[in-house]
Design a protein around this motif. Structure first.
Motif, PDB file in Angstrom:
ATOM      1  N   LYS A   9       1.144  -1.023  -0.302  1.00 25.48           N
ATOM      2  CA  LYS A   9       0.095   0.187   0.059  1.00 25.48           C
ATOM      3  C   LYS A   9       0.764   1.153   0.336  1.00 25.48           C
ATOM      4  O   LYS A   9       0.952   1.835   0.776  1.00 25.48           O
ATOM      5  CB  LYS A   9      -1.314   0.014   1.658  1.00 25.48           C
ATOM      6  N   PRO A  10       1.036   1.548  -1.288  1.00 24.93           N
ATOM      7  CA  PRO A  10       2.296   2.566  -1.352  1.00 24.93           C
ATOM      8  C   PRO A  10       1.395   3.895  -0.667  1.00 24.93           C
ATOM      9  O   PRO A  10       0.548   4.241  -0.645  1.00 24.93           O
ATOM     10  CB  PRO A  10       2.905   2.886  -2.963  1.00 24.93           C
ATOM     11  N   ARG A  11       2.646   4.579  -0.153  1.00 26.35           N
ATOM     12  CA  ARG A  11       1.681   6.089   0.178  1.00 26.35           C
ATOM     13  C   ARG A  11       3.187   7.445  -0.579  1.00 26.35           C
ATOM     14  O   ARG A  11       4.048   7.357   0.183  1.00 26.35           O
ATOM     15  CB  ARG A  11       2.149   6.150   1.970  1.00 26.35           C
ATOM     16  N   ARG A  12       2.654   7.968  -0.088  1.00 26.85           N
ATOM     17  CA  ARG A  12       2.819   9.312  -1.072  1.00 26.85           C
ATOM     18  C   ARG A  12       3.643  10.258   0.065  1.00 26.85           C
ATOM     19  O   ARG A  12       3.451  10.385   1.307  1.00 26.85           O
ATOM     20  CB  ARG A  12       2.287  10.380  -2.098  1.00 26.85           C
ATOM     21  N   CYS A  49      -1.909   6.686  -3.840  1.00 28.56           N
ATOM     22  CA  CYS A  49      -0.521   5.781  -2.793  1.00 28.56           C
ATOM     23  C   CYS A  49      -1.396   6.923  -1.547  1.00 28.56           C
ATOM     24  O   CYS A  49      -0.493   7.779  -1.602  1.00 28.56           O
ATOM     25  CB  CYS A  49       0.661   6.693  -3.768  1.00 28.56           C
ATOM     26  N   ASP A  50      -1.720   6.036  -1.434  1.00 28.52           N
ATOM     27  CA  ASP A  50      -2.993   6.658   0.265  1.00 28.52           C
ATOM     28  C   ASP A  50      -2.515   6.349   1.141  1.00 28.52           C
ATOM     29  O   ASP A  50      -2.886   6.635   2.191  1.00 28.52           O
ATOM     30  CB  ASP A  50      -4.370   7.277   0.072  1.00 28.52           C
ATOM     31  N   GLY A  51      -1.887   5.116   1.251  1.00 25.73           N
ATOM     32  CA  GLY A  51      -1.349   3.899   2.127  1.00 25.73           C
ATOM     33  C   GLY A  51      -2.389   3.396   2.971  1.00 25.73           C
ATOM     34  O   GLY A  51      -2.080   2.631   3.599  1.00 25.73           O
ATOM     35  N   LYS A  52      -3.576   3.410   1.919  1.00 29.76           N
ATOM     36  CA  LYS A  52      -4.786   2.514   1.911  1.00 29.76           C
ATOM     37  C   LYS A  52      -4.844   1.543   1.326  1.00 29.76           C
ATOM     38  O   LYS A  52      -5.360   0.013   0.923  1.00 29.76           O
ATOM     39  CB  LYS A  52      -5.740   3.221   2.658  1.00 29.76           C
ATOM     40  N   THR A  53      -5.176   2.185  -0.137  1.00 25.84           N
ATOM     41  CA  THR A  53      -5.043   1.529  -1.159  1.00 25.84           C
ATOM     42  C   THR A  53      -3.548   0.668  -2.196  1.00 25.84           C
ATOM     43  O   THR A  53      -2.678   0.550  -2.185  1.00 25.84           O
ATOM     44  CB  THR A  53      -5.537   2.461  -2.779  1.00 25.84           C
ATOM     45  N   THR A  54      -4.561  -1.123  -2.524  1.00 25.08           N
ATOM     46  CA  THR A  54      -2.873  -1.768  -2.508  1.00 25.08           C
ATOM     47  C   THR A  54      -2.475  -1.614  -4.375  1.00 25.08           C
ATOM     48  O   THR A  54      -3.265  -0.768  -4.945  1.00 25.08           O
ATOM     49  CB  THR A  54      -3.989  -3.354  -3.219  1.00 25.08           C
ATOM     50  N   VAL A  55      -1.385  -2.030  -4.811  1.00 23.04           N
ATOM     51  CA  VAL A  55      -1.099  -1.569  -5.987  1.00 23.04           C
ATOM     52  C   VAL A  55      -2.183  -3.021  -6.763  1.00 23.04           C
ATOM     53  O   VAL A  55      -2.145  -2.452  -8.042  1.00 23.04           O
ATOM     54  CB  VAL A  55       0.925  -1.859  -6.410  1.00 23.04           C
ATOM     55  N   HIS A  76       3.481  -3.118 -15.859  1.00 26.42           N
ATOM     56  CA  HIS A  76       4.898  -2.824 -15.947  1.00 26.42           C
ATOM     57  C   HIS A  76       4.970  -0.847 -15.862  1.00 26.42           C
ATOM     58  O   HIS A  76       5.794  -0.860 -15.110  1.00 26.42           O
ATOM     59  CB  HIS A  76       5.235  -3.158 -17.739  1.00 26.42           C
ATOM     60  N   ASP A  77       4.096  -0.238 -16.757  1.00 23.34           N
ATOM     61  CA  ASP A  77       4.333   0.681 -16.146  1.00 23.34           C
ATOM     62  C   ASP A  77       4.115   1.021 -15.026  1.00 23.34           C
ATOM     63  O   ASP A  77       4.993   1.955 -14.410  1.00 23.34           O
ATOM     64  CB  ASP A  77       3.092   1.935 -17.571  1.00 23.34           C
ATOM     65  N   VAL A  78       2.926   0.846 -14.391  1.00 24.39           N
ATOM     66  CA  VAL A  78       2.763   1.354 -13.075  1.00 24.39           C
ATOM     67  C   VAL A  78       4.029   0.439 -12.028  1.00 24.39           C
ATOM     68  O   VAL A  78       4.339   1.358 -10.878  1.00 24.39           O
ATOM     69  CB  VAL A  78       1.306   0.723 -12.044  1.00 24.39           C
ATOM     70  N   TYR A  79       3.980  -0.854 -12.209  1.00 25.80           N
ATOM     71  CA  TYR A  79       5.735  -0.947 -11.123  1.00 25.80           C
ATOM     72  C   TYR A  79       6.652  -0.415 -11.456  1.00 25.80           C
ATOM     73  O   TYR A  79       7.633   0.382 -10.069  1.00 25.80           O
ATOM     74  CB  TYR A  79       5.576  -2.099 -11.402  1.00 25.80           C
ATOM     75  N   HIS A  80       7.840   0.909 -12.883  1.00 25.05           N
ATOM     76  CA  HIS A  80       8.173   1.247 -12.787  1.00 25.05           C
ATOM     77  C   HIS A  80       7.688   2.857 -12.017  1.00 25.05           C
ATOM     78  O   HIS A  80       9.238   3.032 -11.499  1.00 25.05           O
ATOM     79  CB  HIS A  80       8.890   1.346 -14.194  1.00 25.05           C
TER      80      HIS A  80
END
Length: 90
Positions: A9-12, A49-55, A76-80
């Protein structure tokens, strides 16, 4: 890609960006003060990227919205893009 990647869960960073009137995100790098404009897809990914939503949720929603883009290319683009954000400290 590691299967654990999709459950992250990425966080910006909250203080390094702003949303323009056109809905697109502008990133500001701390050291150089350089402003980096994001396109529509990058803006959507960054905003989610709110820390709640998974990739997996982010890529799934993008696959629905941008169905003309092959799923492999989108993932692929999201990953990079996420790795680039991480490397920039954003």
């Amino acid at each position: 890609m590691d299967t654990n990647y999709y459950t992250q869960k990425p966080r910006r960073s909250e203080f390094l960006w702003k949303k323009g009137a056109d809905g697109l995100i502008m990133l500001r790098l701390i050291q150089s003060q350089e402003v980096i404009p994001l396109g529509p897809v990058g803006s959507e990914v960054f905003e989610r990227c709110d820390g709640k939503t998974t990739v997996a949720e982010i890529t799934g929603d993008l696959r629905k919205k941008y169905s003309q883009i092959p799923a492999y290319h989108l993932e692929h683009d999201v990953y990079h893009f996420l790795h680039w954000l991480q490397s920039m400290g954003l």
